[in-house]
Enzyme design. Structure first.
Site, PDB file in Angstrom:
ATOM      1  N   ASP A  79       0.869  -1.191   0.000  1.00 59.41           N
ATOM      2  CA  ASP A  79       0.000   0.000   0.000  1.00 59.41           C
ATOM      3  C   ASP A  79       0.900   1.234   0.000  1.00 59.41           C
ATOM      4  OD1 ASP A  79      -2.171   1.618  -0.034  1.00 59.41           O
ATOM      5  OD2 ASP A  79      -3.017   0.967   1.876  1.00 59.41           O
ATOM      6  N   ASN A 171      -8.766  -0.661   6.347  1.00 62.67           N
ATOM      7  CA  ASN A 171      -8.790   0.450   7.314  1.00 62.67           C
ATOM      8  C   ASN A 171      -8.896   1.821   6.639  1.00 62.67           C
ATOM      9  OD1 ASN A 171      -6.243   0.608   6.245  1.00 62.67           O
ATOM     10  ND2 ASN A 171      -5.151   0.546   8.197  1.00 62.67           N
ATOM     11  N   PHE A 173     -10.765   5.018   5.070  1.00 60.68           N
ATOM     12  CA  PHE A 173     -12.038   5.626   5.478  1.00 60.68           C
ATOM     13  C   PHE A 173     -12.137   7.069   5.015  1.00 60.68           C
ATOM     14  CE2 PHE A 173      -9.121   6.355   9.093  1.00 60.68           C
ATOM     15  CZ  PHE A 173      -9.200   7.731   9.217  1.00 60.68           C
ATOM     16  N   ILE A 174     -13.377   7.574   5.047  1.00 63.29           N
ATOM     17  CA  ILE A 174     -13.662   9.005   4.875  1.00 63.29           C
ATOM     18  C   ILE A 174     -14.499   9.418   6.072  1.00 63.29           C
ATOM     19  CG2 ILE A 174     -14.791  10.775   3.466  1.00 63.29           C
ATOM     20  CD1 ILE A 174     -14.491   8.762   1.075  1.00 63.29           C
ATOM     21  N   ASN A 282       3.203   5.408   4.706  1.00 65.80           N
ATOM     22  CA  ASN A 282       3.783   4.142   4.218  1.00 65.80           C
ATOM     23  C   ASN A 282       4.647   4.493   3.021  1.00 65.80           C
ATOM     24  OD1 ASN A 282       2.706   2.113   5.825  1.00 65.80           O
ATOM     25  ND2 ASN A 282       1.821   0.997   4.113  1.00 65.80           N
ATOM     26  N   PRO A 313      -4.873   9.543  13.152  1.00 69.92           N
ATOM     27  CA  PRO A 313      -6.269   9.177  13.399  1.00 69.92           C
ATOM     28  C   PRO A 313      -6.401   8.091  14.467  1.00 69.92           C
ATOM     29  CG  PRO A 313      -5.454   8.031  11.466  1.00 69.92           C
ATOM     30  CD  PRO A 313      -4.322   8.900  11.955  1.00 69.92           C
ATOM     31  N   SER A 320      -9.250  11.785  16.827  1.00 71.52           N
ATOM     32  CA  SER A 320      -8.108  11.881  15.921  1.00 71.52           C
ATOM     33  C   SER A 320      -7.423  13.214  16.181  1.00 71.52           C
ATOM     34  CB  SER A 320      -8.557  11.793  14.465  1.00 71.52           C
ATOM     35  OG  SER A 320      -9.123  10.523  14.202  1.00 71.52           O
ATOM     36  N   HIS A 337       1.352   6.792  13.138  1.00 72.79           N
ATOM     37  CA  HIS A 337       0.386   7.060  12.056  1.00 72.79           C
ATOM     38  C   HIS A 337      -1.037   6.774  12.485  1.00 72.79           C
ATOM     39  CE1 HIS A 337      -0.110   2.783  11.539  1.00 72.79           C
ATOM     40  NE2 HIS A 337      -0.658   2.859  10.339  1.00 72.79           N
ATOM     41  N   LYS A 407     -16.699   3.573   5.333  1.00 72.19           N
ATOM     42  CA  LYS A 407     -15.702   2.498   5.172  1.00 72.19           C
ATOM     43  C   LYS A 407     -15.933   1.779   3.866  1.00 72.19           C
ATOM     44  CE  LYS A 407     -13.239   1.984   9.077  1.00 72.19           C
ATOM     45  NZ  LYS A 407     -11.785   1.871   9.139  1.00 72.19           N
TER      46      LYS A 407
END
Length: 408
Positions: A79, A171, A173-174, A282, A313, A320, A337, A407
């Site tokens: 990722d 994991n 998300f918005i 990452n 977050p 967060s 992170h 999600k």
């Protein structure tokens, strides 16, 4: 003597590890995995472990790996460029409707999310026909992508442009959040999607092949590396740099479409980029530390150089934080992170009931079904403890709490 916030760990036959984990649980598997990476001969000075540290594939999540003369593709992972974006709006909590279901539905309609597979079917998490804005955002990336695919044609057969501006799964998300002064923020989390996965996977396998070819024994095959000066090193650095830029553009396009979705639900005019932050967690980057030029791989860690803004977050039911870096050189100017997992996805699904999940996400307009139990708040470390363990790495500027969470 100054009281250091970190635990100093000597590694037999390797480099030391400095761990910012006071008051935060660290499983033995993560310690073993960190020690294996610290045994690599090209580690520069020491490694750093952030308070959200936990076992990962390839390298420990929440680790900072500085190297000289080599790069470990599996430490960056698949990722590539995964990270966060947050934007403060001029809206206040009182401007939001009482029922937030409409906002959540509008965001879900505006941003492809999730994943569906099936022969001949379009993945629901991709664009069928990318919008003109997506095509425009792809244009500055396309020439470099062509150069990379000239050498590695398989990357062409990925959802590259069709994944630009999409969320993904897991994991990612918005969220619509409120800060302590009831101001509305938009926050989101995603990376380089299918094309980044293909790039990461291909180069991880190439590194493992090179190790076998050169008969190099490793403490873990996932620590396979490219020495600087080799063709694969240069190709990987070029491809990973491109994927990181794609990831940043992906978040920007999602943010634009989330803001559009908000405007479709809220009649009041508002500004949406009053304070915007877009940061990877990452990735690998060339940086200067302790007077030397090094490659820094942050696997689940954010750069926190002095004055630099970042995002940490919590889980889908926790706070967060928007933070400002303190430039702590011992952590290679890094911070955590997120909260970090205390349960694997499989464990969370077994250990947490749907009733507990509903209770832990009370007040948040989000999915309440068994499909998101692997992301439930109890699967993560308490974010307050994580922040306390790194108060010499960052200062908190804004504290946010989500009211809507989408999600994949």
């Amino acid at each position: 003597m100054v009281d250091m916030k970190y635990e100093f760990v000597d590694v037999e036959g390797g480099h030391p590890i400095k761990m910012w984990t006071r008051g935060v649980p660290v499983d033995d598997g993560a310690r073993v995995q960190l020690s294996k990476a610290a045994q690599m001969p090209f580690i520069f000075k020491h490694m750093a472990a952030m308070p959200d540290v936990h076992v990962g594939i390839g390298a420990t999540i929440g680790s900072v790996i500085p190297t000289k003369g080599a790069v470990i593709p599996a430490a960056v992972g698949v990722d590539i460029g995964c990270g966060m974006m947050a934007a403060q709006t001029s809206l206040m909590a009182s401007d939001l409707p009482d029922n937030l279901e409409g906002i959540r539905s509008a965001i879900e309609a505006a941003v492809p999310h999730g994943r569906s597979v099936g022969r001949g079917k379009r993945d629901k998490g991709s664009w069928g026909d990318p919008q003109s804005e997506i095509t425009d955002a792809w244009a500055p990336l396309s020439e470099r992508f062509d150069r990379i695919t000239d050498k590695y044609p398989r990357f062409k057969n990925t959802n590259n442009i069709k994944h630009l501006g999409t969320l993904g799964t897991g994991n990612h998300f918005i969220e619509i959040c409120l800060d302590t002064e009831d101001r509305v923020w938009v926050m989101l989390h995603s990376g380089s999607r299918g094309v980044g996965n293909a790039i990461g996977s291909q180069f991880i396998e190439l590194a493992k092949k090179d190790m076998r070819k050169w008969h190099i024994n490793l403490p873990d095959q996932n620590l396979a590396y490219f020495p600087e000066g080799t063709d694969h090193f240069d190709d990987y650095v070029e491809a990973v740099g491109w994927a990181q830029d794609f990831a940043a553009a992906n978040r920007q396009m999602m943010m634009k479409n989330v803001i559009k979705a908000l405007r479709s639900q809220i009649a009041k005019p508002f500004d949406a980029a009053m304070e915007a932050i877009n940061c990877h967690h990452n990735y690998v980057n060339r940086e200067r530390h302790f007077g030397e030029d090094v490659l820094v791989t942050r696997k689940g860690a954010v750069r926190a150089s002095k004055g630099m803004m970042g995002i940490i977050p919590g889980s889908m039911g926790a706070k967060s934080f928007i933070v400002r870096g303190l430039g702590n050189r011992e952590s290679f100017e890094s911070c955590s992170h997120g909260a970090g997992r205390v349960m694997s996805r499989t464990e969370a699904k077994k250990a947490v009931s749907i009733e507990e999940h509903i209770e832990d996400t009370k007040g948040v307009e989000c999915r309440k079904d068994i499909g998101v139990l692997d992301e439930t708040p109890k699967a993560y470390k308490p974010i307050e403890a994580v922040m306390a363990a790194q108060d010499d790495l960052v200062e908190i500027v804004h504290t946010l709490k989500q009211v809507v969470c989408v999600k994949g």
